[in-house]
Design a protein around this motif. Structure first.
Motif, PDB file in Angstrom:
ATOM      1  N   THR A  42     -10.908  20.827 -27.546  1.00 17.17           N
ATOM      2  CA  THR A  42     -10.780  19.648 -28.254  1.00 17.17           C
ATOM      3  C   THR A  42     -10.075  18.483 -27.656  1.00 17.17           C
ATOM      4  OG1 THR A  42      -8.879  20.692 -29.540  1.00 17.17           O
ATOM      5  CG2 THR A  42     -10.956  20.528 -30.705  1.00 17.17           C
ATOM      6  N   PRO A  43      -9.025  18.891 -26.723  1.00 18.09           N
ATOM      7  CA  PRO A  43      -8.287  17.726 -25.694  1.00 18.09           C
ATOM      8  C   PRO A  43      -9.469  17.252 -24.885  1.00 18.09           C
ATOM      9  CG  PRO A  43      -6.901  19.777 -25.830  1.00 18.09           C
ATOM     10  CD  PRO A  43      -8.048  19.927 -26.536  1.00 18.09           C
ATOM     11  N   VAL A  44     -10.466  18.099 -24.301  1.00 15.72           N
ATOM     12  CA  VAL A  44     -11.488  17.356 -23.634  1.00 15.72           C
ATOM     13  C   VAL A  44     -12.239  16.320 -24.393  1.00 15.72           C
ATOM     14  CG1 VAL A  44     -13.463  17.826 -21.955  1.00 15.72           C
ATOM     15  CG2 VAL A  44     -11.647  19.534 -22.403  1.00 15.72           C
ATOM     16  N   LEU A  45     -12.576  16.935 -25.701  1.00 12.94           N
ATOM     17  CA  LEU A  45     -13.345  16.058 -26.624  1.00 12.94           C
ATOM     18  C   LEU A  45     -12.655  14.470 -26.771  1.00 12.94           C
ATOM     19  CD1 LEU A  45     -14.438  18.309 -29.448  1.00 12.94           C
ATOM     20  CD2 LEU A  45     -15.774  17.660 -27.623  1.00 12.94           C
ATOM     21  N   SER A  46     -11.266  14.595 -27.016  1.00 12.65           N
ATOM     22  CA  SER A  46     -10.456  13.573 -27.271  1.00 12.65           C
ATOM     23  C   SER A  46     -10.613  12.717 -25.912  1.00 12.65           C
ATOM     24  CB  SER A  46      -9.128  13.872 -27.661  1.00 12.65           C
ATOM     25  OG  SER A  46      -8.951  14.192 -29.056  1.00 12.65           O
ATOM     26  N   ALA A  47     -10.414  13.145 -24.824  1.00 10.63           N
ATOM     27  CA  ALA A  47     -10.265  12.435 -23.446  1.00 10.63           C
ATOM     28  C   ALA A  47     -11.471  11.864 -23.224  1.00 10.63           C
ATOM     29  CB  ALA A  47      -9.531  13.081 -22.587  1.00 10.63           C
ATOM     30  N   ALA A  48     -12.652  12.780 -23.156  1.00  9.52           N
ATOM     31  CA  ALA A  48     -13.846  12.004 -22.661  1.00  9.52           C
ATOM     32  C   ALA A  48     -14.288  11.092 -23.709  1.00  9.52           C
ATOM     33  CB  ALA A  48     -15.021  13.231 -22.766  1.00  9.52           C
ATOM     34  N   GLY A  49     -14.149  11.457 -25.075  1.00 10.23           N
ATOM     35  CA  GLY A  49     -14.449  10.413 -26.213  1.00 10.23           C
ATOM     36  C   GLY A  49     -13.748   9.093 -26.024  1.00 10.23           C
ATOM     37  N   ALA A  50     -12.332   9.102 -25.485  1.00 11.37           N
ATOM     38  CA  ALA A  50     -11.661   7.738 -25.100  1.00 11.37           C
ATOM     39  C   ALA A  50     -12.516   7.121 -24.310  1.00 11.37           C
ATOM     40  CB  ALA A  50     -10.482   8.280 -24.778  1.00 11.37           C
ATOM     41  N   ILE A  51     -13.078   7.688 -23.114  1.00  7.00           N
ATOM     42  CA  ILE A  51     -13.800   7.043 -22.083  1.00  7.00           C
ATOM     43  C   ILE A  51     -15.055   6.143 -22.973  1.00  7.00           C
ATOM     44  CG2 ILE A  51     -14.993   6.788 -19.979  1.00  7.00           C
ATOM     45  CD1 ILE A  51     -13.729   9.602 -19.401  1.00  7.00           C
ATOM     46  N   GLY A  52     -15.566   7.001 -23.624  1.00  4.39           N
ATOM     47  CA  GLY A  52     -16.941   6.521 -24.281  1.00  4.39           C
ATOM     48  C   GLY A  52     -16.463   5.494 -25.382  1.00  4.39           C
ATOM     49  N   VAL A  53     -15.390   5.567 -26.095  1.00  4.23           N
ATOM     50  CA  VAL A  53     -15.022   4.469 -26.960  1.00  4.23           C
ATOM     51  C   VAL A  53     -14.658   3.212 -26.356  1.00  4.23           C
ATOM     52  CG1 VAL A  53     -13.697   3.896 -28.799  1.00  4.23           C
ATOM     53  CG2 VAL A  53     -14.386   5.987 -28.547  1.00  4.23           C
ATOM     54  N   ALA A  54     -13.985   3.504 -25.257  1.00  2.00           N
ATOM     55  CA  ALA A  54     -13.546   2.320 -24.475  1.00  2.00           C
ATOM     56  C   ALA A  54     -14.596   1.371 -24.052  1.00  2.00           C
ATOM     57  CB  ALA A  54     -12.462   2.742 -23.371  1.00  2.00           C
ATOM     58  N   LEU A  55     -15.737   2.047 -23.663  1.00  2.26           N
ATOM     59  CA  LEU A  55     -16.743   1.454 -22.996  1.00  2.26           C
ATOM     60  C   LEU A  55     -17.542   0.722 -24.043  1.00  2.26           C
ATOM     61  CD1 LEU A  55     -18.201   3.897 -20.472  1.00  2.26           C
ATOM     62  CD2 LEU A  55     -17.005   1.699 -20.005  1.00  2.26           C
ATOM     63  N   THR A  56     -17.564   1.163 -25.496  1.00  2.00           N
ATOM     64  CA  THR A  56     -18.425   0.683 -26.331  1.00  2.00           C
ATOM     65  C   THR A  56     -17.740  -0.136 -27.334  1.00  2.00           C
ATOM     66  OG1 THR A  56     -18.135   2.731 -27.495  1.00  2.00           O
ATOM     67  CG2 THR A  56     -20.240   2.593 -26.089  1.00  2.00           C
ATOM     68  N   VAL A  57     -16.336  -0.087 -27.366  1.00  2.00           N
ATOM     69  CA  VAL A  57     -15.594  -0.615 -28.494  1.00  2.00           C
ATOM     70  C   VAL A  57     -16.054  -2.101 -28.831  1.00  2.00           C
ATOM     71  CG1 VAL A  57     -13.580  -1.342 -27.487  1.00  2.00           C
ATOM     72  CG2 VAL A  57     -13.263  -0.669 -29.612  1.00  2.00           C
ATOM     73  N   SER A  58     -16.245  -2.909 -27.906  1.00  2.00           N
ATOM     74  CA  SER A  58     -16.671  -4.280 -28.270  1.00  2.00           C
ATOM     75  C   SER A  58     -18.090  -4.510 -28.811  1.00  2.00           C
ATOM     76  CB  SER A  58     -16.595  -5.205 -26.862  1.00  2.00           C
ATOM     77  OG  SER A  58     -17.400  -4.634 -25.993  1.00  2.00           O
ATOM     78  N   LEU A  59     -18.768  -3.489 -28.819  1.00  2.00           N
ATOM     79  CA  LEU A  59     -20.150  -3.534 -29.203  1.00  2.00           C
ATOM     80  C   LEU A  59     -20.229  -3.229 -30.904  1.00  2.00           C
ATOM     81  CD1 LEU A  59     -21.703  -1.274 -26.608  1.00  2.00           C
ATOM     82  CD2 LEU A  59     -21.590  -4.008 -26.647  1.00  2.00           C
ATOM     83  N   ASN A  60     -21.198  -4.031 -31.531  1.00  2.00           N
ATOM     84  CA  ASN A  60     -21.241  -4.089 -32.947  1.00  2.00           C
ATOM     85  C   ASN A  60     -21.777  -2.550 -33.310  1.00  2.00           C
ATOM     86  OD1 ASN A  60     -19.936  -6.326 -33.424  1.00  2.00           O
ATOM     87  ND2 ASN A  60     -21.852  -7.408 -33.211  1.00  2.00           N
ATOM     88  N   LYS A  61     -22.654  -2.154 -32.557  1.00  2.00           N
ATOM     89  CA  LYS A  61     -23.453  -1.128 -33.050  1.00  2.00           C
ATOM     90  C   LYS A  61     -23.252   0.137 -31.973  1.00  2.00           C
ATOM     91  CE  LYS A  61     -27.865  -3.148 -31.519  1.00  2.00           C
ATOM     92  NZ  LYS A  61     -26.996  -4.514 -30.831  1.00  2.00           N
ATOM     93  N   GLY A  62     -21.949   0.617 -31.763  1.00  2.00           N
ATOM     94  CA  GLY A  62     -21.680   1.320 -30.763  1.00  2.00           C
ATOM     95  C   GLY A  62     -21.896   2.898 -31.127  1.00  2.00           C
ATOM     96  N   GLY A  63     -22.096   3.130 -32.452  1.00  2.00           N
ATOM     97  CA  GLY A  63     -22.141   4.562 -33.000  1.00  2.00           C
ATOM     98  C   GLY A  63     -22.956   5.465 -32.214  1.00  2.00           C
ATOM     99  N   ALA A  64     -24.231   5.147 -32.338  1.00  2.00           N
ATOM    100  CA  ALA A  64     -25.275   6.068 -31.771  1.00  2.00           C
ATOM    101  C   ALA A  64     -25.052   6.047 -30.355  1.00  2.00           C
ATOM    102  CB  ALA A  64     -26.637   5.346 -32.195  1.00  2.00           C
ATOM    103  N   LEU A  65     -24.972   4.820 -29.804  1.00  2.00           N
ATOM    104  CA  LEU A  65     -24.703   4.711 -28.311  1.00  2.00           C
ATOM    105  C   LEU A  65     -23.818   5.541 -27.694  1.00  2.00           C
ATOM    106  CD1 LEU A  65     -25.797   3.357 -25.586  1.00  2.00           C
ATOM    107  CD2 LEU A  65     -24.336   1.487 -26.104  1.00  2.00           C
ATOM    108  N   LEU A  66     -22.590   5.647 -28.591  1.00  2.00           N
ATOM    109  CA  LEU A  66     -21.357   6.589 -28.232  1.00  2.00           C
ATOM    110  C   LEU A  66     -21.978   7.980 -28.070  1.00  2.00           C
ATOM    111  CD1 LEU A  66     -18.524   6.399 -27.579  1.00  2.00           C
ATOM    112  CD2 LEU A  66     -18.294   7.203 -30.120  1.00  2.00           C
TER     113      LEU A  66
END
Lengths: 274, 72, 230
Positions: free
Chosen positions: C147-171
């Motif tokens: 799960t730490p891998v999920l949180s850490a890799a997820g943070a990269i994805g969220v950081a890249l998509t956070v400014s997009l309105n429809k980032g969910g599926a893209l993430l």
């Protein structure tokens, strides 16, 4: 190297260079494609196990190889775009990604067609096929992220970061998929595949294969350069150098001063490039 | 030459449909990429020509107006 | 309020953790929903493939891990989204401490808030899926390390998509391919435990992924946030 590279940070210098390089890639590429395919299809001996069906190798292997190679190239463009903030490198990502994705698709498509007569199914969860499928997903992710941003430069930077993260991950994905495959290897089909790889390839087959690999590289490089020039043109279409290059006469009475300056700079850039 | 006749070459020892369809698919994909690139380029050139012509018309009209004003 | 003395990184780290826990405790549904989703998805599998205990036991590791992956995708966005909307993220980038420290704190909080509940209900999931009892401990260990891998890799994805309105599926499109090795080794470890073979190899690899991802991810997250916030 920096002195040599720096002029190409200017889009017009890259554009001119690409314009010169495209025929040098495209023409030998097309010639070699014809040579290697005729050689491979008509003159190479049939495989003693697979008969004539092995001839799919002359499109399958080059596309699979360069699918991976172009991803690495895209990640390198991403590093350049992030570190030196060079616009042309950002556009290069947009130019490389679709070509790489199409190559990945070709390798999957031809792999499936090859699989049908050899293994009896269109799809086997073979390690190589699976890794290639994941590579396709990585390409799609980079392209989707690039176009999702309204601000194009932000999209390019985000895509660069993702491409770099992906390239760190590719070896891990590869080894994990191979490991997973050996762990789950229960069907005789997959065992048959791995056994087929064992005999080393005869030189009469190897030579046309090598030529086809080179041909695929040249053709796809020409495609990338064409796309890159399109992307550059799309951003710079109203600049005097672009209009001049396209042979379009443009009004100079209004912006004469700036237009002249641009031309001078352009010539200087060109001189540096040579 | 590994094949005696065209027939044998097309047939590929019974694997003709697989071999030829994979080669055709490859050519189709790469050809589409090349076509798309040239098509986009021609659109760009067309639009640029239109815009340049329009800019020139505007400038000419402006100059004409200025001249007319000077005459008056 | 200007501070004359330099801000200590440790203090910032602690305060981000405290603040985020406080914020999360005010919107509990955000934390509960992915957990309920996880439970429901795991419940769906026996309904889909039939309740035979031998089938369930065999697919249990895969099902539980795939469900955990999918449910983690649901809650990931709140890692940076709210902070991005109210401008706190911009302030975080301007703090006089390395951004990596703050990012690391966010990842730690996210892990505490999303992964710990999953670790708590893991026995329930194993029970529902009829996982042989000798593999429960290993399943728990893979989740603890993975799960730490999920949180850490997820943070990269969220950081890249956070400014997009429809980032969910893209993430999910960006992250799931990158997480495949984790899935492979986690299920391999649990399966090894089911069969009675030592799961040490895959477990060690998951541990390596964890170390790699939590040390490298903050740098990628920082670069991603710089792109998203400008």
């Amino acid at each position: 190297m920096w002195r040599w590279l720096h002029p190409y940070a200017k889009p017009e210098a890259t554009f001119a260079l690409n314009q010169k390089l495209i025929p040098w890639f495209a023409i030998p590429g097309l010639v070699l494609v014809i040579v290697s395919f005729v050689w491979g299809l008509a003159f190479a001996p049939p495989d003693y196990q697979q008969g004539e069906s092995y001839r799919i190798i002359f499109v399958h292997v080059p596309s699979a190889m360069w699918a991976m190679g172009f991803y690495v190239g895209m990640a390198i463009a991403g590093v350049i775009a992030l570190v030196w903030q060079i616009r042309t490198a950002e556009l290069a990502i947009l130019a490389i990604a679709p070509v790489g994705a199409v190559l990945t698709f070709i390798s999957l498509f031809t792999g499936a067609i090859w699989g049908q007569p050899m293994w009896g199914t269109w799809w086997v969860w073979d390690a190589r096929l699976t890794a290639q499928l994941i590579l396709l997903f990585l390409y799609l992710g980079v392209m989707a992220l690039y176009v999702a941003f309204e601000d194009e430069r932000a999209g390019a930077k985000a895509a660069s970061i993702l491409a770099i993260v992906g390239v760190i991950n590719i070896p891990i994905i590869h080894y994990s998929v191979y490991w997973w495959n050996t762990l789950h290897q229960k069907s005789t089909v997959t065992r048959a595949i791995t056994r087929l790889e064992a005999p080393s390839i005869a030189p009469e087959m190897l030579w046309p294969l090598l030529v086809s690999i080179l041909a695929m590289l040249l053709v796809c490089a020409a495609l990338v350069l064409m796309r890159l020039n399109n992307e550059i043109l799309r951003r710079e279409i109203h600049r005097p150098w672009a209009l001049q290059h396209l042979g379009i006469s443009f009004a100079t009475t209004d912006g004469e001063q700036s237009g002249k300056q641009e031309n001078k700079k352009d010539q200087k850039g060109g001189a540096d490039a040579v | 030459m590994q094949f005696d006749s065209w027939q044998a070459f097309i047939n590929m020892g019974g694997y003709g449909i697989y071999v030829w369809s994979s080669f055709a698919g490859t050519f189709l994909c790469l050809g589409l990429l090349a076509l798309e690139a040239t098509w986009r380029r021609s659109i760009l050139v067309r639009e640029a020509t239109k815009q340049a012509a329009r800019a020139e018309r505007i400038l000419r009209a402006r100059a004409a107006k200025k001249q007319a004003a000077r005459k008056n | 309020m200007l501070q004359a003395n330099p801000v200590s990184a440790w203090k910032v780290f602690k305060q981000i953790i405290q603040r985020d826990i406080r914020v999360a405790s005010r919107q509990r549904s955000d934390l509960l929903n992915p957990l309920i989703f996880l439970l429901i998805v795991v419940t769906l599998f026996p309904l889909g493939v039939g309740p035979g205990p031998d089938i369930l036991g065999r697919i249990a590791p895969g099902v539980i891990w795939v469900s955990a992956l999918l449910s983690s995708m649901l809650g990931l966005e709140r890692l940076f989204r709210d902070d991005f909307r109210d401008g706190a993220l911009e302030q975080m980038l301007l703090l006089p401490v390395p951004v990596e420290i703050s990012v690391f704190a966010k990842i730690v909080v996210h892990w505490l808030l999303t992964a710990v509940p999953v670790l708590v209900i893991t026995p329930l999931l194993a029970l529902l899926m009829n996982l042989p009892i000798q593999a429960w401990g290993v399943l728990w260990l893979t989740l603890l390390l993975g799960t730490p891998v999920l949180s850490a890799a997820g943070a990269i994805g969220v950081a890249l998509t956070v400014s997009l309105n429809k980032g969910g599926a893209l993430l999910s499109l960006l992250l799931l391919p990158l997480l495949i090795p984790l899935l492979i080794f986690a299920t391999a470890a649990v399966e090894a435990a089911v069969v009675g073979v030592s799961p040490a190899g895959p477990l060690a690899l998951i541990g390596a992924f964890m170390v790699l991802s939590i040390t490298l991810a903050p740098f990628a997250v920082k670069a991603g946030l710089r792109v998203s916030v400008n």
